[in-house]
Design a protein around this motif. Structure first.
Motif: not given
Length: 324
Positions: A218-239
């Motif tokens: 459950r811990m790994v699933d939530q991180i994986t799935e939400m961080n693979n939303l379109p553009g999520a990692l790019d927004r985090q990189a900007q932050y």
């Protein structure tokens, strides 16, 4: 000769399949669907509140009218980081948590700004909208920076502050990371900057927690799935880049001087992501009484590693300082 041709053909097939997979992932094949994720991870008391054009994922639990506790998660994760802690606290407190921008199920910000001050601004708008005027604040990792900035920019609301991970200085740039992260992260950034596989996040959790701790699916699933939303990692990189610039151009830790309420530091000594020591952190709070508890056996995710022990110590302190 025949064996050589078979080996060459096999290699060619592997290259074609691998290249095709990379192209598919770059085209968005690995992206998760927001609607499906909201069904899975925004269940129960979750709801969405729009503040300044940003649709924020919010969760409120516990008795209405009880002392209010606001929980701020850290980087790469989301409000579910606090599930085990919230399950205990909600018996006595009104527990409020949300995915602060740019993490979790909170939607992209139309302003295009992803920074600690912007996250604090949205936090202020949300809590004002929800009607929470006085509350204790419990935060971890970069959520601690958001909480401190909120307290500085919008004084008078926070009655007490508790931190586990507290980046008052730029996180360590020299710590040794798991070899799988060391070789794969540059590859992902270069080839698949907006996608990470399930195993990557599991290794990330192992790399920042004590030996013996096993992240649940459950811990790994939530991180994986939400961080693979379109553009999520790019927004985090900007932050993160905005944070890096702040650490390079200013004394970020000086924000602790604006705190004038009781502070609890639940210092997890096994963690080596945070640069400064517990004592160096304590002395930063020049205008606040600080209670320090050190845990030599806890790492970057104490609320997952030993939630009962972590929450019990937090509750003992909250009883004395939480708003009535």
């Amino acid at each position: 000769m025949k064996i050589g041709r078979i080996a060459l053909a096999t290699l060619g097939a592997v290259v074609l399949v691998g290249g095709g997979t990379v192209l598919a992932l770059r085209a968005g094949a690995g992206e998760t669907d927001r609607a499906e994720l909201e069904k899975r991870w925004a269940d129960g008391p979750s709801r969405f509140v729009t503040v300044d054009g940003v649709r924020l994922h919010v969760r409120e639990e516990g008795p209405v009218g009880a002392p209010v506790i606001v929980l701020l998660h850290g980087s790469i994760v989301n409000l579910h980081e606090w599930d085990d802690v919230a399950a205990i606290l909600k018996e006595r407190y009104r527990v409020v948590r949300f995915d602060w921008s740019p993490y979790g199920l909170t939607a992209p910000d139309p302003s295009g700004v992803y920074s600690t001050p912007r996250s604090a601004e949205l936090m202020n708008g949300l809590l004002t909208r929800l009607g929470y005027d006085k509350f204790a604040l419990v935060a971890t990792s970069n959520g601690s920076n958001v909480g401190l900035e909120y307290n500085r920019a919008y004084p008078g609301h926070v009655t007490a502050m508790a931190f586990s991970m507290l980046p008052l200085e730029r996180p360590s740039q020299t710590r040794k990371v798991d070899w799988r992260l060391g070789w794969s992260l540059p590859v992902f950034k270069a080839v698949l900057p907006n996608w990470r596989p399930h195993w990557f996040w599991r290794v990330m959790l192992h790399d920042t927690t004590p030996p013996g701790f096993q992240p649940t699916d459950r811990m790994v699933d939530q991180i994986t799935e939400m961080n693979n939303l379109p553009g999520a990692l790019d927004r985090q990189a900007q932050y993160i880049q905005a944070n890096v610039k702040a650490f390079q151009t200013s004394d970020v830790g000086s924000v602790a001087q604006s705190v004038h309420v009781p502070v609890l530091l639940q210092w997890c000594s096994y963690d080596d992501v945070i640069s400064q020591s517990a004592k160096a952190s304590v002395v930063r709070f020049t205008n606040a009484p600080v209670t320090l508890i050190e845990y030599p056996d806890l790492g970057h995710f104490p609320m997952w590693e030993k939630p009962q022990k972590f929450t019990a110590d937090l509750e003992k302190w909250l009883v004395k300082v939480a708003p009535r």
